[in-house]
Design a protein around this motif. Structure first.
Motif, mmCIF file in Angstrom:
data_model
loop_
_atom_site.group_PDB
_atom_site.id
_atom_site.type_symbol
_atom_site.label_atom_id
_atom_site.label_comp_id
_atom_site.label_asym_id
_atom_site.label_seq_id
_atom_site.Cartn_x
_atom_site.Cartn_y
_atom_site.Cartn_z
ATOM 1 N N SER A 74 11.304 5.376 -2.758
ATOM 2 C CA SER A 74 11.024 5.082 -4.348
ATOM 3 C C SER A 74 10.934 3.509 -4.543
ATOM 4 O O SER A 74 11.741 2.822 -3.709
ATOM 5 C CB SER A 74 12.165 5.656 -5.089
ATOM 6 O OG SER A 74 12.452 7.078 -5.043
ATOM 7 N N PRO A 75 10.233 2.783 -5.546
ATOM 8 C CA PRO A 75 10.444 1.477 -5.772
ATOM 9 C C PRO A 75 11.850 1.096 -5.924
ATOM 10 O O PRO A 75 12.749 1.743 -6.554
ATOM 11 C CB PRO A 75 9.849 1.470 -7.458
ATOM 12 C CG PRO A 75 8.985 2.907 -7.607
ATOM 13 C CD PRO A 75 9.533 3.862 -6.616
ATOM 14 N N GLY A 76 12.086 -0.070 -5.378
ATOM 15 C CA GLY A 76 13.355 -0.528 -5.415
ATOM 16 C C GLY A 76 14.071 -0.382 -4.279
ATOM 17 O O GLY A 76 14.996 -1.157 -3.785
ATOM 18 N N ASP A 77 13.581 0.753 -3.163
ATOM 19 C CA ASP A 77 14.266 1.035 -1.966
ATOM 20 C C ASP A 77 13.969 -0.155 -1.042
ATOM 21 O O ASP A 77 13.134 -1.059 -1.418
ATOM 22 C CB ASP A 77 13.507 2.122 -1.347
ATOM 23 C CG ASP A 77 14.186 3.622 -2.068
ATOM 24 O OD1 ASP A 77 15.243 3.469 -2.864
ATOM 25 O OD2 ASP A 77 13.658 4.410 -1.792
ATOM 26 N N GLU A 78 14.804 -0.131 -0.050
ATOM 27 C CA GLU A 78 14.784 -1.278 1.099
ATOM 28 C C GLU A 78 14.312 -0.433 2.385
ATOM 29 O O GLU A 78 15.201 0.475 2.742
ATOM 30 C CB GLU A 78 16.014 -2.212 1.213
ATOM 31 C CG GLU A 78 15.928 -3.092 2.321
ATOM 32 C CD GLU A 78 17.269 -3.992 2.335
ATOM 33 O OE1 GLU A 78 17.192 -5.077 1.779
ATOM 34 O OE2 GLU A 78 18.162 -3.335 3.302
ATOM 35 N N VAL A 79 13.232 -0.730 3.001
ATOM 36 C CA VAL A 79 13.116 -0.094 4.152
ATOM 37 C C VAL A 79 13.251 -1.043 5.598
ATOM 38 O O VAL A 79 12.360 -2.201 5.263
ATOM 39 C CB VAL A 79 11.594 0.593 4.342
ATOM 40 C CG1 VAL A 79 11.121 1.051 5.761
ATOM 41 C CG2 VAL A 79 11.695 1.523 3.262
ATOM 42 N N ALA A 80 13.742 -0.783 6.588
ATOM 43 C CA ALA A 80 14.114 -1.682 7.544
ATOM 44 C C ALA A 80 13.318 -0.943 8.751
ATOM 45 O O ALA A 80 13.244 0.192 9.017
ATOM 46 C CB ALA A 80 15.373 -1.742 8.004
ATOM 47 N N ILE A 81 12.351 -1.836 9.431
ATOM 48 C CA ILE A 81 11.740 -1.321 10.654
ATOM 49 C C ILE A 81 12.254 -2.199 11.604
ATOM 50 O O ILE A 81 12.262 -3.385 12.156
ATOM 51 C CB ILE A 81 10.185 -1.641 10.480
ATOM 52 C CG1 ILE A 81 9.921 -1.043 9.159
ATOM 53 C CG2 ILE A 81 9.425 -1.264 11.829
ATOM 54 C CD1 ILE A 81 8.331 -1.212 9.008
#
Length: 88
Positions: A74-81
């Motif tokens: 969702s908007p505002g989420d932080e995704v780490a790769i």
């Protein structure tokens, strides 16, 4: 591409070889309602094709919790790769 009516962006943090391929350690990607981590990955690999062969070895986290490709973002989420973690 963030509009005045509130951003629809997810913050993407890249580490290791993924950051090298994208040429950035942090990106913002726009997401549509109901998007999954898989959708986000497809968007990233479309922009940075060098990431594609890494997909099977990378780990993904959403808001600091490991997540699978079916996880909604969702908007505002932080995704780490994250690069693969070697055992020992």
């Amino acid at each position: 591409m963030s509009g005045m009516n509130g951003t629809r962006a997810v913050r993407v943090l890249l580490f290791g070889a993924a950051a090298d391929q994208a040429g950035a350690r942090e990106l913002e990607l726009q997401v549509r309602d109901g998007a999954t981590l898989g959708d986000l990955w497809n968007e990233l690999t479309g922009r940075y094709p060098g990431l594609t062969p890494m997909g099977d070895t990378l780990a993904f986290a959403v808001n600091q919790e490991y997540a699978g490709m079916e996880r909604r973002v969702s908007p505002g989420d932080e995704v780490a790769i994250l690069p693969p973690v070697s055992g020992g």
